[in-house]
Design an enzyme around this catalytic site. Structure first.
Site: not given
Length: 236
Positions: A85, A126
């Site tokens: 990711s 993230k």
């Protein structure tokens, strides 16, 4: 006994003929127990030093463990990257160091890479795109994400090559004390975009942030500091 007769002669006064050297009176023999006690004391000394050295080693080891635990608990923590990711900034099997005090000393900032308790309760990593009070939206006429009306120039900076900033549309006003987060590989990142109906519009509380990732330290050929990109410097 003490020194031998031969050594005492060698340290006597001016040397003359053998006849000039007066005979020394014989000294009474030392009690046999004296040598035994001296020998016993000498044998005991190494044992005492060995025991003392072992104690010091144990104390240093214990101190090191305590320091390591304190550092891990309050300052730094290592995390393993299990997914794609955050490519290409972070690859699968990379390891990063997180500063757990970063947001005790200052606010979370746009562009930071953070580890936090994710939407499923697991540790997640993230990039911060919007902070409390920001208006994040996708997308403008050039298919760029905007923050407070300012388009983000993400391509060639940290965005995975060849992907769009987002294939999903969103229009969110980030509540105070919360964050909008996205992965750098937008086609392989289950981030804020996927949880807009969770009652918090996909945002994460700042209280759930564990810390800021600032160093990629493994593998060795990828050691690098994770600096904040200049993409967000134009956002007001």
């Amino acid at each position: 006994m003490g020194e031998s007769d031969e050594s005492r002669l060698g340290t006597a006064g001016p040397v003359g003929s053998a006849d000039d050297v007066p005979a020394e009176p014989e000294k009474p023999a030392e009690p046999a127990g004296e040598d035994e006690r001296t020998a016993g004391e000498k044998k005991d000394r190494p044992a005492k030093k060995k025991g003392s050295g072992l104690l010091e080693t144990l104390m240093y080891t214990l101190g090191g463990v305590v320091v390591a635990l304190l550092v891990h608990t309050f300052l730094l923590q290592s995390f393993y990257i299990p997914s794609e990711s955050m490519q290409n900034t972070l690859l699968v099997n990379d390891y990063v160091v997180v500063n757990k005090l970063a947001y005790k000393l200052g606010p979370v900032e746009r562009g930071d890479i953070v580890v936090f308790k994710g939407w499923d309760g697991e540790d997640t990593i993230k990039r911060v795109i919007g902070v409390g009070g920001d208006h994040v939206k996708c997308c403008d006429a050039k298919h760029r994400i905007t923050v407070n009306g300012t388009p983000l120039d993400e391509e060639g900076k940290y965005l995975y090559p060849g992907v769009h900033p987002s294939s999903m549309e969103f229009d969110v006003k980030v509540p105070k004390g919360r964050l909008w987060l996205m992965g750098d590989h937008r086609n392989n990142s289950a981030d804020s975009r996927f949880y807009t109906d969770d009652g918090h519009q996909g945002t994460i509380s700042e209280d759930d942030v564990i810390g800021r990732a600032f160093l990629r330290y493994w593998p060795l050929n990828r050691i690098s500091f994770l600096s904040q990109p200049d993409t967000f410097s134009v956002v007001r």
